[in-house]
Design a protein around this motif. Sequence first.
Motif, PDB file in Angstrom:
ATOM      1  N   PHE A  73       0.476  -9.578   0.437  1.00 50.89           N
ATOM      2  CA  PHE A  73       1.644  -9.128   1.185  1.00 50.89           C
ATOM      3  C   PHE A  73       1.883  -7.627   0.970  1.00 50.89           C
ATOM      4  O   PHE A  73       2.118  -6.868   1.919  1.00 50.89           O
ATOM      5  N   ALA A  74       1.841  -7.205  -0.296  1.00 51.71           N
ATOM      6  CA  ALA A  74       2.088  -5.799  -0.605  1.00 51.71           C
ATOM      7  C   ALA A  74       1.019  -4.901   0.008  1.00 51.71           C
ATOM      8  O   ALA A  74       1.313  -3.785   0.476  1.00 51.71           O
ATOM      9  N   SER A  75      -0.225  -5.354   0.028  1.00 47.45           N
ATOM     10  CA  SER A  75      -1.310  -4.544   0.601  1.00 47.45           C
ATOM     11  C   SER A  75      -1.145  -4.388   2.107  1.00 47.45           C
ATOM     12  O   SER A  75      -1.463  -3.325   2.662  1.00 47.45           O
ATOM     13  N   VAL A  76      -0.667  -5.440   2.789  1.00 51.54           N
ATOM     14  CA  VAL A  76      -0.409  -5.320   4.226  1.00 51.54           C
ATOM     15  C   VAL A  76       0.683  -4.282   4.479  1.00 51.54           C
ATOM     16  O   VAL A  76       0.587  -3.463   5.404  1.00 51.54           O
ATOM     17  N   GLU A  77       1.720  -4.280   3.647  1.00 51.22           N
ATOM     18  CA  GLU A  77       2.793  -3.293   3.803  1.00 51.22           C
ATOM     19  C   GLU A  77       2.260  -1.878   3.576  1.00 51.22           C
ATOM     20  O   GLU A  77       2.597  -0.942   4.314  1.00 51.22           O
ATOM     21  N   GLN A  78       1.426  -1.691   2.563  1.00 51.90           N
ATOM     22  CA  GLN A  78       0.862  -0.366   2.302  1.00 51.90           C
ATOM     23  C   GLN A  78      -0.104   0.055   3.406  1.00 51.90           C
ATOM     24  O   GLN A  78      -0.179   1.239   3.748  1.00 51.90           O
ATOM     25  N   ARG A  79      -0.820  -0.902   3.960  1.00 46.78           N
ATOM     26  CA  ARG A  79      -1.720  -0.589   5.076  1.00 46.78           C
ATOM     27  C   ARG A  79      -0.937  -0.086   6.289  1.00 46.78           C
ATOM     28  O   ARG A  79      -1.349   0.861   6.969  1.00 46.78           O
ATOM     29  N   ASP A  80       0.186  -0.716   6.573  1.00 46.35           N
ATOM     30  CA  ASP A  80       0.949  -0.414   7.789  1.00 46.35           C
ATOM     31  C   ASP A  80       1.894   0.767   7.637  1.00 46.35           C
ATOM     32  O   ASP A  80       2.397   1.285   8.636  1.00 46.35           O
ATOM     33  N   ASP A  81       2.175   1.187   6.416  1.00 46.59           N
ATOM     34  CA  ASP A  81       3.077   2.318   6.188  1.00 46.59           C
ATOM     35  C   ASP A  81       2.434   3.262   5.175  1.00 46.59           C
ATOM     36  O   ASP A  81       2.476   3.005   3.963  1.00 46.59           O
ATOM     37  N   PRO A  82       1.841   4.345   5.656  1.00 44.35           N
ATOM     38  CA  PRO A  82       1.147   5.271   4.729  1.00 44.35           C
ATOM     39  C   PRO A  82       2.040   5.796   3.617  1.00 44.35           C
ATOM     40  O   PRO A  82       1.534   6.160   2.547  1.00 44.35           O
ATOM     41  N   ARG A  83       3.359   5.827   3.822  1.00 35.49           N
ATOM     42  CA  ARG A  83       4.263   6.331   2.788  1.00 35.49           C
ATOM     43  C   ARG A  83       4.287   5.436   1.556  1.00 35.49           C
ATOM     44  O   ARG A  83       4.719   5.868   0.468  1.00 35.49           O
ATOM     45  N   LEU A  84       3.820   4.184   1.684  1.00 35.98           N
ATOM     46  CA  LEU A  84       3.853   3.246   0.561  1.00 35.98           C
ATOM     47  C   LEU A  84       2.581   3.271  -0.272  1.00 35.98           C
ATOM     48  O   LEU A  84       2.551   2.704  -1.368  1.00 35.98           O
ATOM     49  N   ARG A  85       1.555   3.916   0.240  1.00 37.47           N
ATOM     50  CA  ARG A  85       0.263   3.890  -0.448  1.00 37.47           C
ATOM     51  C   ARG A  85       0.322   4.657  -1.767  1.00 37.47           C
ATOM     52  O   ARG A  85       0.844   5.765  -1.830  1.00 37.47           O
ATOM     53  N   GLY A  86      -0.228   4.024  -2.798  1.00 38.59           N
ATOM     54  CA  GLY A  86      -0.229   4.642  -4.112  1.00 38.59           C
ATOM     55  C   GLY A  86       1.083   4.514  -4.853  1.00 38.59           C
ATOM     56  O   GLY A  86       1.219   5.042  -5.959  1.00 38.59           O
ATOM     57  N   ARG A  87       2.054   3.801  -4.269  1.00 40.02           N
ATOM     58  CA  ARG A  87       3.368   3.654  -4.899  1.00 40.02           C
ATOM     59  C   ARG A  87       3.601   2.197  -5.286  1.00 40.02           C
ATOM     60  O   ARG A  87       3.017   1.283  -4.680  1.00 40.02           O
ATOM     61  N   PRO A  88       4.432   1.921  -6.290  1.00 38.87           N
ATOM     62  CA  PRO A  88       4.706   0.528  -6.696  1.00 38.87           C
ATOM     63  C   PRO A  88       5.560  -0.181  -5.645  1.00 38.87           C
ATOM     64  O   PRO A  88       6.666   0.264  -5.324  1.00 38.87           O
ATOM     65  N   VAL A  89       5.026  -1.274  -5.096  1.00 40.44           N
ATOM     66  CA  VAL A  89       5.676  -2.003  -4.003  1.00 40.44           C
ATOM     67  C   VAL A  89       5.781  -3.476  -4.382  1.00 40.44           C
ATOM     68  O   VAL A  89       4.838  -4.060  -4.934  1.00 40.44           O
TER      69      VAL A  89
END
Length: 402
Positions: free
Chosen positions: A19-35
Motif C-alpha cells: 500500500f505504501a509503495s503504491v502511494e509513493q509511486r503515485d506521489d513523487p513527494r512521498l518518495r524516500g520519506r516515512p509513509v
Amino acid sequence: MITLPLARSVLHLDADAFFASVEQRDDPRLRGRPVAVGTGVVASCSYEARRWGVRTGMRLGEARHLCRALLVLPGDYRRYEQAARRMLAICQEKTPVVEVAALDDLYLDLTGLDRLECVPDELRAQVRDEVGLGVSIGVGGSKLIAAIATEKAKPGRNVFVAPGSERAYLAPWPANILPGVGPKAAARLDRINVQKVGELAEVPLGVLYGLFGPHGKTLRDQAHGIDPRPVEPHRPPQSVSRRTSFDPPTGDPAFLGAMLDHLTERAAAWLRFHDRATRGVTVTVRYGDYEFAEGRTVLRRPADGERELKEAARDRLARLYLRRLPLRLLGVTLAPVVAPDAQASLFADPAEERRRRLDECKDAIRQRFGFLALTSGASLVLSEKLERDRENYKLRTPCLTR
C-alpha cells in the motif's frame, strides 16, 4: 525406460510495502520519506518508516511517537486492486498456474518451465517497469519453502532454496515462521524449550500428538520442509469480508447499524454474483481503546439473502457491543462460503421465492446503475454523513473498504 517425476518448483512473489509503495509511486513527494497507510492502526508502512520501528498492525499513535516525520495516509483500495491485477496479469504470462493468496501475495507453479533460473529476475524487472513497484521473490520446492524464502528476500531480492536443502534452510528460523505455529502453539512449544524450526523437527511425533493432536504431524512435516499443498489457480474463496474503520471513533447506534447493513449487503451481493452462500456470520469490532471483539452466528442452512444475513449481523452486533466506548472498526465476515441449497424444502416457500426474486432485481439494477442506486431506508443515515459515488460511500479508511 522409467521417467522420473519432475521436482516441483514454486515461486512466491510479494510486493514490498504494497500500500505504501503504491502511494509513493503515485506521489513523487512521498518518495524516500516515512509513509504509513491506515486509520487507527498501520495497514502498511514504507521501508523508510520501518527503520524507525514502525510495523504493520501498530497503533498509529505509537507509530507517530516512534517516527515524528511519519506521513499518514488513509489509502485507496481501488488503486491497490488495480496494481494487484496488473501484477497478476504479468505472472500469468509466465504460467497459467497462479494462485492469488492476497492482493500482493502470489504463488506460481513453475515445474517443468524452461529457463527457470531467469524467471525471478524477469518478473521483478517487468513488475518494476510496468507497475512501478518493487517485489521480493522466493523459489523452492513447495509453497511453504517459497513463502519463507520470500521473507529472507525482502526487500527487492530473490532467494532460491535448492532441492534437498529444505530442512537445513528452515532449521535456524524461529518456530513461529511456520504457518501452523500461532501464539498459542508457540507458547506450548516454549514450555518444552523449543524455539527454532530445527528444534521442532527433532521433537518425537508422539510428543507433538500429545500437544497438538493430529495437527502435530502437520507441524512436524512443515519443520522437515514437507508441504504437499498444490498451487491452486482457481481456489474457491472460503470467506468474504467487508470492513471499514472510523476516525474519529463513533458510538452512534443508528450510524453503526446502517454501516453494518451496508457492509453486509455488499458481502451478500458478492455471494449471489458468484452463485455462493454462507453458513455463518462473524461481526468484528475494535473499540476506541483498540481492544478487539468478535462474535459468530452459525446459520441453520446456507443463506445468500440480504434480509437474513443483515438480521443475523445486527443480532450479533447487539450481543457483541457491550462496552460503553465508541468503535474504531466495524466489519462483517461471511464464512464458510458454500454452494447454495438447490431446494431447502420439498415445497417452495412463497415468501422465500419473493425474497429471491427481489434480490435478483436489486442485483440487476446495481450492476447497471451502480451499487448505491438502491439503498435501504436505514442506510439513509450514511448518505447524510458520508460523501458517495455511484458504487460506494467514501469512508475514512478506503484501503480496508470493499
